[in-house]
Design an enzyme around this catalytic site. Structure first.
Site, short mmCIF file in Angstrom:
data_model
loop_
_atom_site.label_atom_id
_atom_site.label_comp_id
_atom_site.label_asym_id
_atom_site.label_seq_id
_atom_site.Cartn_x
_atom_site.Cartn_y
_atom_site.Cartn_z
N ARG A 33 0.82 -1.22 0.00
CA ARG A 33 0.00 0.00 0.00
C ARG A 33 0.85 1.27 0.00
NH1 ARG A 33 -2.19 -3.66 -1.37
NH2 ARG A 33 -4.09 -4.64 -0.60
N SER B 80 -11.61 -0.91 2.51
CA SER B 80 -10.83 -1.48 3.61
C SER B 80 -10.21 -0.34 4.43
CB SER B 80 -9.74 -2.40 3.06
OG SER B 80 -9.00 -2.98 4.10
N GLU C 242 -5.37 2.27 6.19
CA GLU C 242 -5.16 2.22 4.75
C GLU C 242 -5.86 3.40 4.10
OE1 GLU C 242 -6.74 -0.72 1.22
OE2 GLU C 242 -5.62 -1.64 2.85
#
Length: 300
Positions: free
Chosen positions: A172, A222, A292
């Site tokens: 990420r 998410s 995230e």
């Protein structure tokens, strides 16, 4: 900000003033931005950045605001949204994609040309620029696995091409996150494959997503990165938090890794619930959950 001057200098670009970003975010939350701009080309992006630099006007870029929370106070300055820059072209086994194109749409262009390797992304609801920015991934695949290069507009107005290696991809993460810049166009190298097999894989992953994710409610996707050695959803379940309501937001009863907007939630509801989850998980399991989702903007 001189609104009339801005409208004159940027007359060919769609501009909205004092626009509530809740009209654009996937959570349906977020306060107003001073100026929201919708460029249609690389040249218009460069014009916007040059204008902001010349007038000492703050600016930032949003993809399609899927994995994002904008605080209720909104954003001062200009937000550049690239949703009108969505062209996808195919050159042999390479996809050339403008940053505003939807990642899901791009995977179906790959399917139409019998190109394999992009199936993992068929359920990721972000833009291609945003996916490159955060090295988006799902079901065992990540952007870095198929990424070739990207054209980026730097703050000084120059355009630089970054290779896969230069992007410093990790979980990420990409080097773009450390820069004040605009992702303009990315290229992905795929492999010729069997149309039926590619489609079957995409159908399988789409069914998985529909069955496991709370798509019936607005959400930011998410919320947390996966902590090493753990699964976020299971940690939240084991802590007894699944289903917890906080204002109009709720930890999804379908997937504990998601926070959904069930009743006119505010961004503050989201941010406070995220902090509460982090605190409980740290206390119970000594695990630090890192977000995230990007959280930006000002408090109301």
């Amino acid at each position: 900000m001189n609104k009339n001057e801005m409208m004159t200098e940027l007359k060919d670009i769609k501009l909205l003033f004092d626009e509530p970003l809740m009209n654009f975010t996937f959570t349906k939350t977020g306060g107003p931005v001073d100026v929201l701009a919708f460029p249609k080309s690389k040249e218009e992006v460069a014009l916007l950045v040059a204008y902001c630099k010349k007038n000492d006007f703050p600016w930032l870029v949003l993809g399609n605001a899927s994995n994002l929370i904008v605080r209720d106070g909104g954003i001062r300055g200009m937000v550049i949204m690239l949703e009108e820059m969505k062209q996808v072209s195919v050159v042999e086994d390479e996809l050339v994609v403008e940053a505003g194109a939807k990642l899901i749409d791009t995977t179906y262009v790959a399917l139409d040309h019998d190109l394999a390797g992009f199936e993992f992304a068929c359920g990721i609801p972000g833009s291609v620029g945003g996916a490159v920015y955060m090295n988006a991934g799902a079901y065992g695949g990540e952007i870095k696995d198929v990424f070739t290069s990207v054209d980026i507009l730097l703050e000084d107005g120059t355009i630089k091409t970054f290779s896969n290696e230069e992007m410093d991809f990790s979980y990420r993460h990409s080097v773009v996150q450390t820069m004040h810049c605009v992702v303009l166009e990315a290229r992905f190298t795929l492999k010729k494959g069997d149309h039926a097999l590619i489609k079957a894989k995409m159908d399988e992953l789409t069914e998985l997503r529909v069955s496991k994710q709370p798509l019936e409610y607005p959400s930011c996707g998410s919320v947390f990165k996966r902590p090493e050695g753990h699964f976020t959803g299971k940690l939240i379940q084991d802590a007894g938090l699944q289903g917890l309501k906080w204002g109009g937001a709720q930890i999804s009863e379908k997937h504990a890794g998601f926070i959904v907007n069930i009743d006119h939630a505010t961004a503050t509801d989201y941010v406070e619930l995220i902090a509460h989850i982090q605190s409980v998980i740290k206390e119970k399991f000594d695990v630090s959950l890192e977000t995230e989702v990007r959280i930006i903007g000002e408090e109301k």
